[in-house]
Scaffold this motif. Structure first.
Motif, PDB file in Angstrom:
ATOM      1  N   THR A  10      10.495 -30.747   5.501  1.00 18.56           N
ATOM      2  CA  THR A  10      10.715 -31.666   4.388  1.00 18.56           C
ATOM      3  C   THR A  10      11.997 -31.322   3.637  1.00 18.56           C
ATOM      4  O   THR A  10      12.787 -32.214   3.272  1.00 18.56           O
ATOM      5  N   ARG A  11      12.232 -30.026   3.413  1.00 17.62           N
ATOM      6  CA  ARG A  11      13.453 -29.608   2.713  1.00 17.62           C
ATOM      7  C   ARG A  11      14.702 -29.934   3.530  1.00 17.62           C
ATOM      8  O   ARG A  11      15.730 -30.317   2.973  1.00 17.62           O
ATOM      9  N   ILE A  12      14.618 -29.756   4.841  1.00 15.98           N
ATOM     10  CA  ILE A  12      15.765 -30.103   5.692  1.00 15.98           C
ATOM     11  C   ILE A  12      16.070 -31.585   5.556  1.00 15.98           C
ATOM     12  O   ILE A  12      17.236 -31.978   5.410  1.00 15.98           O
ATOM     13  N   ARG A  13      15.039 -32.404   5.601  1.00 16.67           N
ATOM     14  CA  ARG A  13      15.242 -33.850   5.479  1.00 16.67           C
ATOM     15  C   ARG A  13      15.865 -34.193   4.124  1.00 16.67           C
ATOM     16  O   ARG A  13      16.804 -34.998   4.041  1.00 16.67           O
ATOM     17  N   GLU A  14      15.375 -33.555   3.048  1.00 17.31           N
ATOM     18  CA  GLU A  14      15.920 -33.832   1.714  1.00 17.31           C
ATOM     19  C   GLU A  14      17.390 -33.435   1.626  1.00 17.31           C
ATOM     20  O   GLU A  14      18.224 -34.186   1.087  1.00 17.31           O
ATOM     21  N   GLN A  15      17.715 -32.248   2.136  1.00 12.89           N
ATOM     22  CA  GLN A  15      19.104 -31.786   2.073  1.00 12.89           C
ATOM     23  C   GLN A  15      20.013 -32.635   2.967  1.00 12.89           C
ATOM     24  O   GLN A  15      21.172 -32.886   2.637  1.00 12.89           O
ATOM     25  N   ARG A  16      19.493 -33.071   4.094  1.00 15.07           N
ATOM     26  CA  ARG A  16      20.282 -33.945   4.974  1.00 15.07           C
ATOM     27  C   ARG A  16      20.614 -35.255   4.270  1.00 15.07           C
ATOM     28  O   ARG A  16      21.757 -35.742   4.332  1.00 15.07           O
ATOM     29  N   VAL A  55      21.250 -25.089  10.709  1.00 16.73           N
ATOM     30  CA  VAL A  55      21.138 -26.235   9.796  1.00 16.73           C
ATOM     31  C   VAL A  55      21.759 -25.901   8.437  1.00 16.73           C
ATOM     32  O   VAL A  55      22.497 -26.713   7.859  1.00 16.73           O
ATOM     33  N   ALA A  56      21.471 -24.712   7.925  1.00 16.18           N
ATOM     34  CA  ALA A  56      22.036 -24.314   6.628  1.00 16.18           C
ATOM     35  C   ALA A  56      23.558 -24.315   6.677  1.00 16.18           C
ATOM     36  O   ALA A  56      24.227 -24.774   5.737  1.00 16.18           O
ATOM     37  N   LYS A  57      24.110 -23.820   7.770  1.00 14.58           N
ATOM     38  CA  LYS A  57      25.569 -23.804   7.898  1.00 14.58           C
ATOM     39  C   LYS A  57      26.129 -25.222   7.964  1.00 14.58           C
ATOM     40  O   LYS A  57      27.131 -25.534   7.315  1.00 14.58           O
ATOM     41  N   ARG A  60      25.941 -26.741   4.617  1.00 16.76           N
ATOM     42  CA  ARG A  60      26.648 -25.942   3.607  1.00 16.76           C
ATOM     43  C   ARG A  60      25.731 -25.580   2.434  1.00 16.76           C
ATOM     44  O   ARG A  60      26.084 -25.730   1.256  1.00 16.76           O
ATOM     45  N   VAL A  61      24.536 -25.094   2.778  1.00 20.56           N
ATOM     46  CA  VAL A  61      23.594 -24.608   1.771  1.00 20.56           C
ATOM     47  C   VAL A  61      23.071 -23.248   2.219  1.00 20.56           C
ATOM     48  O   VAL A  61      23.196 -22.869   3.389  1.00 20.56           O
ATOM     49  N   ASP A  62      22.502 -22.493   1.290  1.00 25.06           N
ATOM     50  CA  ASP A  62      21.873 -21.233   1.651  1.00 25.06           C
ATOM     51  C   ASP A  62      20.591 -21.493   2.426  1.00 25.06           C
ATOM     52  O   ASP A  62      19.910 -22.503   2.210  1.00 25.06           O
ATOM     53  N   VAL A  63      20.235 -20.558   3.288  1.00 21.08           N
ATOM     54  CA  VAL A  63      18.995 -20.685   4.037  1.00 21.08           C
ATOM     55  C   VAL A  63      17.799 -20.811   3.100  1.00 21.08           C
ATOM     56  O   VAL A  63      16.852 -21.561   3.365  1.00 21.08           O
TER      57      VAL A  63
END
Length: 393
Positions: A10-16, A55-57, A60-63
């Motif tokens: 869910t967090r990956i989707r939000e950050q994407r 994905v974090a790279k 451009r966010v922290d893991v």
């Protein structure tokens, strides 16, 4: 029915979406397939460590933006969360000078206390070490300011390193970074090149977790520059070898087989000069640690059959630190799971839990393996069900 991997998908989707990328656009920036990204976001597959770093790279966010503080419930159950704030406060005492309310303590006793904390972490007694750490930092900070003793600055730098180790093992990566800054501050006052190089080694591992492999490699190079300018004592050679081991795993995560081979070969040259140097800065440097890093590099490069072959050939000496023993078992379990040996993987992760319960419960690789076993199992055996509940799945 699939469920989100601790909401990581869910967090990956939000950050994407915040980055205004479609799934296809993000997948194009990853060394992973569109299908895997889709399955992670919807919770059909767990996000492994390599995937999270990539994905974090790309975003451009922290893991930790993707994982959050991953162990809150478990930390509260283990009564560890309440030990973190005193550590954070102790790390903020560094520039306040001596505390006049603290009695004078013999330097030898303080140095022994710092060494005891290191041994507790290597024995994976995290609760015990976390409980003792704040007072040890406070006492050493005051004593070092009072006497300006090199020995005490060294012990304080070592204790800051212990704070980093505890923070990272419990998932508090921001606190770990603060501890490394304090370690640099104390190592500078001790004028100790080995401590300064060890600090660069620890910093490199931070960027390893974040997927910034080029920065990690540069930090290792800086560490080599520091020890390269020092007299080549056994201590210096051992730290040099450990820097090469760190670089080998970073190279593996970056998919650079040549770098892995080069750094492992250099570490072997160092170990031929030092022999077993496990006692040097609690790095566990020696022939066994070189073999363990060679195996870890194979795991990171997803060469799981090779990793298992190596694992079968490694004989762990009784003197090996429990933390290293548990790490070996976790790497082995991951390799067994990835090669379809699910029963063996379950048995190995149970062995890791018995050897080092606190470390295993909070180790990302162990949690990834348990989640993978759950996702791959149509009907989880009771042992796996208990493990899944144990990590909060």
């Amino acid at each position: 029915m699939p469920r989100p991997d601790d909401h990581t998908g869910t967090r990956i989707r939000e950050q994407r979406k915040l980055a205004r990328l479609t799934q296809r656009q993000l997948a194009d920036r990853l060394p992973y397939s569109y299908s895997l990204l889709n399955q992670v976001e919807c919770g059909a597959k767990p996000a492994n460590l390599d995937f999270l770093a990539a994905v974090a790279k790309a975003l451009r966010v922290d893991v930790t933006v993707l994982t959050g503080q991953p162990y809150v419930t478990e930390l509260q159950q283990d009564r560890l969360a309440g030990l973190v704030r005193p550590i954070r406060e102790a790390l903020d005492l560094y520039d306040l000078g001596a505390d006049g309310t603290l009695p004078e303590t013999p330097a030898g006793r303080l140095v022994a206390g710092a060494e005891h904390l290191c041994s507790q972490v290597r024995a994976t007694h995290l609760r015990s070490a976390a409980r003792l750490l704040p007072a040890t930092i406070a006492d050493l900070t005051t004593a070092a300011w009072r006497t300006r003793s090199t020995e005490l600055w060294q012990a304080l730098a070592s204790t800051y390193r212990t704070a980093h180790d505890i923070a990272v093992k419990l998932g508090y990566y921001d606190l770990g970074s603060v501890a490394l800054d304090r370690m640099d501050w104390a190592a500078h006052r001790a004028s100790d090149p080995c401590l300064a190089a060890v600090r660069q080694y620890m910093r490199a591992l931070v960027y390893f977790r974040e997927g910034e492999y080029a920065i990690g490699q540069r930090l290792v190079a800086v560490g080599h520059g520091i020890v390269g300018a020092a007299e080549q004592t056994r201590e210096v050679v051992a730290v040099t070898g450990q820097l090469h081991l760190g670089a080998s795993v970073i190279g593996a995560r970056a998919g650079d087989q040549d770098a892995v081979d080069t750094h492992i070969a250099e570490a072997e040259r160092c170990v031929r000069r030092t022999g077993d140097a496990s006692e040097v800065h609690w790095l566990s440097f020696g022939p066994t640690n070189v073999a363990l890093h060679r195996m870890s590099a194979a795991v990171e490069m997803r060469q799981y059959d090779d990793a298992l072959t190596q694992a079968r050939q490694i004989a762990l000496p009784p003197s090996l630190a429990t933390s290293r023993r548990a790490h070996f078992l976790i790497d082995r379990a991951r390799s067994e799971m990835e090669t379809g040996r699910t029963e063996a993987a379950l048995g190995t992760i149970v062995e890791a839990r018995h050897a080092a319960p606190e470390q295993t419960r909070y180790h990302p690789g162990a949690r990834e393996t348990i989640k993978g076993l759950v996702h791959n199992s149509r009907r989880a055996p009771d042992t796996l069900g208990h493990l899944a509940a144990w990590i909060g799945l």
